[in-house]
Design a protein around this motif. Structure first.
Motif, PDB file in Angstrom:
ATOM      1  N   VAL A   1       0.858  -1.191   0.000  1.00 57.60           N
ATOM      2  CA  VAL A   1       0.000   0.000   0.000  1.00 57.60           C
ATOM      3  C   VAL A   1       0.892   1.238   0.000  1.00 57.60           C
ATOM      4  CG1 VAL A   1      -1.736   1.300   1.251  1.00 57.60           C
ATOM      5  CG2 VAL A   1      -1.839  -1.210   1.215  1.00 57.60           C
ATOM      6  N   GLN A   2       0.614   2.133  -0.931  1.00 60.27           N
ATOM      7  CA  GLN A   2       1.338   3.405  -0.979  1.00 60.27           C
ATOM      8  C   GLN A   2       0.338   4.528  -0.700  1.00 60.27           C
ATOM      9  OE1 GLN A   2       1.699   1.261  -3.956  1.00 60.27           O
ATOM     10  NE2 GLN A   2       3.160   0.237  -2.598  1.00 60.27           N
ATOM     11  N   LEU A   3       0.795   5.507   0.034  1.00 63.26           N
ATOM     12  CA  LEU A   3      -0.068   6.615   0.431  1.00 63.26           C
ATOM     13  C   LEU A   3       0.538   7.927  -0.035  1.00 63.26           C
ATOM     14  CD1 LEU A   3      -0.747   5.466   4.097  1.00 63.26           C
ATOM     15  CD2 LEU A   3      -2.237   5.130   2.130  1.00 63.26           C
ATOM     16  N   GLN A   4      -0.288   8.765  -0.640  1.00 62.18           N
ATOM     17  CA  GLN A   4       0.158  10.065  -1.132  1.00 62.18           C
ATOM     18  C   GLN A   4      -0.712  11.140  -0.514  1.00 62.18           C
ATOM     19  OE1 GLN A   4       2.826  10.689  -3.309  1.00 62.18           O
ATOM     20  NE2 GLN A   4       2.438  12.839  -2.809  1.00 62.18           N
ATOM     21  N   ALA A   5      -0.107  11.950   0.347  1.00 60.23           N
ATOM     22  CA  ALA A   5      -0.838  13.013   1.024  1.00 60.23           C
ATOM     23  C   ALA A   5      -0.617  14.350   0.338  1.00 60.23           C
ATOM     24  CB  ALA A   5      -0.414  13.097   2.478  1.00 60.23           C
ATOM     25  N   SER A   6      -1.606  15.213   0.446  1.00 55.58           N
ATOM     26  CA  SER A   6      -1.501  16.556  -0.119  1.00 55.58           C
ATOM     27  C   SER A   6      -2.421  17.496   0.646  1.00 55.58           C
ATOM     28  CB  SER A   6      -1.876  16.546  -1.600  1.00 55.58           C
ATOM     29  OG  SER A   6      -3.211  16.116  -1.769  1.00 55.58           O
ATOM     30  N   GLY A   7      -2.263  18.779   0.395  1.00 49.99           N
ATOM     31  CA  GLY A   7      -3.170  19.755   0.965  1.00 49.99           C
ATOM     32  C   GLY A   7      -2.600  20.611   2.068  1.00 49.99           C
ATOM     33  N   GLY A   8      -1.370  20.350   2.493  1.00 51.32           N
ATOM     34  CA  GLY A   8      -0.774  21.173   3.523  1.00 51.32           C
ATOM     35  C   GLY A   8      -0.446  22.562   2.995  1.00 51.32           C
ATOM     36  N   GLY A   9      -0.030  23.422   3.895  1.00 52.01           N
ATOM     37  CA  GLY A   9       0.338  24.766   3.492  1.00 52.01           C
ATOM     38  C   GLY A   9       0.418  25.683   4.686  1.00 52.01           C
ATOM     39  N   VAL A  10       0.444  26.967   4.400  1.00 51.76           N
ATOM     40  CA  VAL A  10       0.507  27.990   5.439  1.00 51.76           C
ATOM     41  C   VAL A  10      -0.852  28.667   5.530  1.00 51.76           C
ATOM     42  CG1 VAL A  10       1.627  30.093   6.225  1.00 51.76           C
ATOM     43  CG2 VAL A  10       2.950  28.361   4.981  1.00 51.76           C
ATOM     44  N   VAL A  11      -1.360  28.798   6.727  1.00 54.42           N
ATOM     45  CA  VAL A  11      -2.674  29.408   6.943  1.00 54.42           C
ATOM     46  C   VAL A  11      -2.612  30.260   8.202  1.00 54.42           C
ATOM     47  CG1 VAL A  11      -3.526  27.430   8.265  1.00 54.42           C
ATOM     48  CG2 VAL A  11      -5.150  28.919   7.066  1.00 54.42           C
ATOM     49  N   GLN A  12      -3.397  31.297   8.223  1.00 55.62           N
ATOM     50  CA  GLN A  12      -3.448  32.139   9.410  1.00 55.62           C
ATOM     51  C   GLN A  12      -4.276  31.480  10.498  1.00 55.62           C
ATOM     52  OE1 GLN A  12      -4.837  36.039   8.174  1.00 55.62           O
ATOM     53  NE2 GLN A  12      -2.739  36.737   7.907  1.00 55.62           N
ATOM     54  N   ALA A  13      -3.980  31.836  11.735  1.00 56.54           N
ATOM     55  CA  ALA A  13      -4.748  31.318  12.861  1.00 56.54           C
ATOM     56  C   ALA A  13      -6.234  31.602  12.656  1.00 56.54           C
ATOM     57  CB  ALA A  13      -4.255  31.943  14.156  1.00 56.54           C
ATOM     58  N   GLY A  14      -7.036  30.592  12.948  1.00 55.92           N
ATOM     59  CA  GLY A  14      -8.470  30.704  12.726  1.00 55.92           C
ATOM     60  C   GLY A  14      -8.926  30.215  11.366  1.00 55.92           C
ATOM     61  N   GLY A  15      -7.966  29.942  10.491  1.00 59.13           N
ATOM     62  CA  GLY A  15      -8.291  29.507   9.141  1.00 59.13           C
ATOM     63  C   GLY A  15      -8.524  28.018   9.044  1.00 59.13           C
ATOM     64  N   SER A  16      -8.692  27.549   7.802  1.00 59.44           N
ATOM     65  CA  SER A  16      -9.011  26.145   7.540  1.00 59.44           C
ATOM     66  C   SER A  16      -8.100  25.582   6.466  1.00 59.44           C
ATOM     67  CB  SER A  16     -10.468  26.012   7.073  1.00 59.44           C
ATOM     68  OG  SER A  16     -11.361  26.480   8.057  1.00 59.44           O
ATOM     69  N   LEU A  17      -7.913  24.280   6.531  1.00 62.19           N
ATOM     70  CA  LEU A  17      -7.202  23.533   5.502  1.00 62.19           C
ATOM     71  C   LEU A  17      -7.870  22.171   5.367  1.00 62.19           C
ATOM     72  CD1 LEU A  17      -3.355  24.059   6.104  1.00 62.19           C
ATOM     73  CD2 LEU A  17      -4.666  24.794   4.110  1.00 62.19           C
ATOM     74  N   ARG A  18      -7.745  21.595   4.175  1.00 64.48           N
ATOM     75  CA  ARG A  18      -8.261  20.246   3.952  1.00 64.48           C
ATOM     76  C   ARG A  18      -7.137  19.388   3.415  1.00 64.48           C
ATOM     77  NH1 ARG A  18     -11.615  17.417  -0.334  1.00 64.48           N
ATOM     78  NH2 ARG A  18     -13.034  16.018   0.793  1.00 64.48           N
ATOM     79  N   LEU A  19      -6.811  18.344   4.140  1.00 68.15           N
ATOM     80  CA  LEU A  19      -5.790  17.405   3.719  1.00 68.15           C
ATOM     81  C   LEU A  19      -6.442  16.234   2.992  1.00 68.15           C
ATOM     82  CD1 LEU A  19      -3.543  17.250   6.921  1.00 68.15           C
ATOM     83  CD2 LEU A  19      -3.460  18.872   5.026  1.00 68.15           C
ATOM     84  N   SER A  20      -5.735  15.736   2.002  1.00 69.05           N
ATOM     85  CA  SER A  20      -6.215  14.587   1.244  1.00 69.05           C
ATOM     86  C   SER A  20      -5.125  13.530   1.204  1.00 69.05           C
ATOM     87  CB  SER A  20      -6.570  14.996  -0.188  1.00 69.05           C
ATOM     88  OG  SER A  20      -7.573  15.975  -0.209  1.00 69.05           O
ATOM     89  N   CYS A  21      -5.552  12.287   1.131  1.00 71.89           N
ATOM     90  CA  CYS A  21      -4.604  11.177   1.018  1.00 71.89           C
ATOM     91  C   CYS A  21      -5.208  10.115   0.123  1.00 71.89           C
ATOM     92  CB  CYS A  21      -4.296  10.596   2.392  1.00 71.89           C
ATOM     93  SG  CYS A  21      -3.218   9.144   2.360  1.00 71.89           S
ATOM     94  N   GLU A  22      -4.440   9.734  -0.872  1.00 75.31           N
ATOM     95  CA  GLU A  22      -4.889   8.700  -1.805  1.00 75.31           C
ATOM     96  C   GLU A  22      -4.020   7.464  -1.638  1.00 75.31           C
ATOM     97  OE1 GLU A  22      -4.693   9.781  -5.900  1.00 75.31           O
ATOM     98  OE2 GLU A  22      -5.810   8.028  -6.569  1.00 75.31           O
ATOM     99  N   ALA A  23      -4.670   6.332  -1.494  1.00 73.37           N
ATOM    100  CA  ALA A  23      -3.958   5.061  -1.370  1.00 73.37           C
ATOM    101  C   ALA A  23      -3.947   4.340  -2.704  1.00 73.37           C
ATOM    102  CB  ALA A  23      -4.631   4.191  -0.313  1.00 73.37           C
TER     103      ALA A  23
END
Length: 114
Positions: A1-23
Motif C-alpha cells: 500500500v502506498q499513500l500520497q498526502a496533499s493539501g498542507g500549506g501555510v494558513v493564518q490562525a483561525g483559518g481552515s485547511l483540507r488534507l487529502s490522502c490517496e492510497a
C-alpha cells in the motif's frame, strides 16, 4: 500500500485547511485509515482515524474542529481542519492499518501563523 498526502500549506490562525490522502495498491488487508501529526521536538501523535465500518476516533485536542472522512472506494481519506491555531503546526502523516501492519505517507507540512 502506498499513500500520497496533499493539501498542507501555510494558513493564518483561525483559518481552515483540507488534507487529502490517496492510497494505491491492494487495500484488501486495510481496515482503517487516518491522520497523525508530528511537531518539531515532539512524538508523532494520533489526530483522527476512521475504520472501514465507519467508526471514528479523534484526539482530544481536535475538540470538534477537525473532521475525518473517507470516500466510498475507501482509498481516499480526508481531514477537514477548521479553527486552526499555532499548536496545530506540524507535519501531518496519512496512515493505513490492517492485520497488524501500518503504512505511512510522506507527510505534508501544515504551518499556522499567528
Amino acid at each position: 500500500v502506498q499513500l500520497q498526502a496533499s493539501g498542507g500549506g501555510v494558513v493564518q490562525a483561525g483559518g481552515s485547511l483540507r488534507l487529502s490522502c490517496e492510497a494505491s495498491g491492494s487495500m484488501f488487508s486495510i481496515n482503517s485509515m487516518g491522520w497523525y501529526r508530528q511537531a518539531p521536538g515532539k512524538q508523532r501523535e494520533l489526530v483522527a482515524v476512521k475504520t472501514n465500518d465507519g467508526s471514528t476516533k479523534y484526539a482530544d485536542f481536535v475538540k470538534g474542529r477537525f473532521t475525518i472522512s473517507r470516500d466510498n472506494s475507501k482509498k481516499n481519506v480526508y481531514l477537514q481542519m477548521n479553527s486552526l491555531n499555532s499548536e496545530d503546526t506540524a507535519v501531518y502523516y496519512c496512515n493505513a492499518e490492517g492485520f497488524g501492519r501500518q503504512y505511512w505517507g510522506q507527510g505534508t507540512q501544515v504551518t499556522v501563523s499567528s
